[in-house]
Design an enzyme around this catalytic site. Structure first.
Site, PDB file in Angstrom:
ATOM      1  CB  THR A  73      35.504  41.304  40.216  1.00 52.81           C
ATOM      2  OG1 THR A  73      35.681  40.465  39.072  1.00 52.81           O
ATOM      3  CG2 THR A  73      36.222  42.618  39.984  1.00 52.81           C
TER       4      THR A  73
ATOM      5  CE1 TYR B 270      32.356  32.902  36.152  1.00 49.09           C
ATOM      6  CE2 TYR B 270      32.543  33.496  38.466  1.00 49.09           C
ATOM      7  CZ  TYR B 270      33.017  33.556  37.175  1.00 49.09           C
ATOM      8  OH  TYR B 270      34.156  34.271  36.901  1.00 49.09           O
TER       9      TYR B 270
ATOM     10  CE  LYS C  98      31.285  36.069  35.070  1.00 45.73           C
ATOM     11  NZ  LYS C  98      31.842  36.706  36.293  1.00 45.73           N
TER      12      LYS C  98
ATOM     13  CB  VAL D 216      28.806  38.784  34.047  1.00 48.11           C
ATOM     14  CG1 VAL D 216      29.206  39.208  35.468  1.00 48.11           C
ATOM     15  CG2 VAL D 216      27.334  38.394  34.018  1.00 48.11           C
TER      16      VAL D 216
END
Length: 311
Positions: A54, A142, A170, A210
Site C-alpha cells: 500500500t 507476509y 501477515k 494489518v
C-alpha cells in the site's frame, strides 16, 4: 491504542499498511507522512507498516524508504510499532533494505514472499532466513500468493518459525480454515491481512490486523478487537458488519493503495492523491464514491468537498 505490543501481539493489534504521501509532482512528502502517521495512531492504530504494498514500495527507492522510516518513527515511534517493508525478489536487496530500516529506527520488518521468481520452498526458506538474520529486529512474514504467485508451504512455515527473529505472519491467503492449526503449530502470532476477514480470523486464532481500510476505520477495528477480547462476540459481529461497505469501497478494482489515498484526501489528512506509475490516482468520480461510502458509515461529514488534488 487497541492493544499495545506484547509477546502475544508483538506488533500490537491494529496496524495500518500506510500509504506513502506524495506531492503533486510525485516526490515523497515526509511532512505529510508524519502528519498521517500521527493521525492514524490518534485514531487507534498501535502499529504502522511503511513501504509495504500500500506504500508503493515497488516504486520508491532505498533512500526514500529509509527517510520514511525516520520520519514516521520520529512522529509516533514512542506510541506505536513502526514496521518497515523489506521485501524483494532479490534476497541481497531485501537484506540491504532490512539493514537500512534497522539503521533508520524501525521496530520490526515485514518480509514478503519473493514475487515473480517463484523459488522452491527451500529457496523461500533460505530467503526468509537471510533477511531475518540480517538484523536483530522481529520479523513478520507476509504470505500473499495473489500478488506473489507463491504461497508459503506448511513445512516452510514450521521450519522458519524456529528462527529467533521470526515472530509473526501477515496472512493474506484468504484461507481462513488453516489459521487455527498453523498458528498453534508454529507458535507465530497470526495477523489478518484482509480487512473483511478480520473477525473470521480472530475466531481461528489471529491476534491482530494489518489493514488498509484502517486508514479510515481504525476506531471501529480497535473497538472490534476490544469487543472480541472481552468475549462480546455479538458486538464484534455488529462492528464487522458495519464496516464492510467501506471495506468494499477500499477494495474497488483491487486497487487498495489507490483508494486509500483517495480516502485520506477525503478525510483531509493529505492534500494530494498523487501516485507513481504504474499506479494512477483515483479519479474524481472514484474519490466521490469513496466520500459517499465514508459519509454513509458516519466516518466524515457528507458536506466535505473534494479538494481536486488528483495530480
Amino acid at each position: 491504542m487497541a492493544s499495545p505490543a506484547s509477546p502475544a501481539r508483538p506488533f500490537g493489534a491494529v496496524l495500518t499498511a500506510m500509504i506513502t504521501p506524495m506531492t503533486a509532482d510525485g516526490a515523497v512528502d515526509l511532512d505529510a507522512a508524519a502528519r498521517l502517521a500521527t493521525y492514524l495512531v490518534d485514531q487507534g492504530n498501535d502499529g504502522l507498516v511503511v513501504s509495504g504494498t500500500t506504500g508503493e514500495s515497488g516504486a520508491t527507492h532505498a533512500p526514500e524508504k529509509a527517510d520514511l522510516v525516520r520520519a514516521v518513527v520520529a512522529a509516533v515511534g514512542d506510541r506505536a510499532r513502526v514496521v518497515a517493508g523489506a521485501g524483494s525478489n532479490d534476497t541481497d536487496h531485501a537484506v540491504r533494505m532490512a539493514e537500512q530500516a534497522a539503521e533508520a529506527g524501525a521496530h520490526g520488518l515485514l518480509v514478503v514472499t519473493p514475487y515473480y521468481t517463484r523459488p522452491t520452498q527451500d529457496g523461500l526458506y533460505q530467503h526468509f532466513a537471510a533477511v531475518a538474520g540480517s538484523t536483530d529486529l522481529p520479523v513478520m512474514l507476509y504470505d500473499v500468493p495473489g500478488r506473489t504467485g507463491l504461497r508459503i508451504g506448511a513445512g516452510t512455515l514450521d521450519r522458519i518459525a524456529a528462527h529467533d527473529n521470526v515472530v509473526a505472519v501477515k496472512d493474506a491467503t484468504g484461507d481462513v480454515a488453516t489459521v487455527a492449526a498453523a498458528s498453534a503449530r508454529t507458535g507465530l502470532a497470526w495477523y489478518c491481512g484482509d480487512d473483511s476477514l478480520y473477525l473470521a480470523m480472530l475466531a481461528q486464532g489471529a491476534v491482530g490486523l494489518v489493514g488498509v481500510a484502517t486508514h479510515a476505520l481504525a476506531p471501529q477495528y480497535a473497538a472490534l478487537t476490544a469487543a472480541w477480547d472481552a468475549a462480546d462476540h455479538a458486538r464484534a459481529l455488529e462492528i464487522m458488519r458495519s464496516v464492510l461497505p467501506v471495506v468494499d469501497a477500499f477494495n474497488g478494482a483491487g486497487a487498495q493503495a489507490v483508494m486509500a489515498k483517495a480516502a485520506a484526501e477525503v478525510l483531509g489528512v493529505i492534500s494530494s492523491r498523487a501516485m507513481r506509475l504504474p499506479n494512477v490516482p483515483a479519479s474524481d468520480a472514484e474519490t466521490a464514491a469513496m466520500r459517499d461510502a465514508l459519509a454513509a458509515a458516519g466516518v466524515l461529514d457528507p458536506a466535505r468537498p473534494l479538494s481536486g488534488a488528483a495530480h
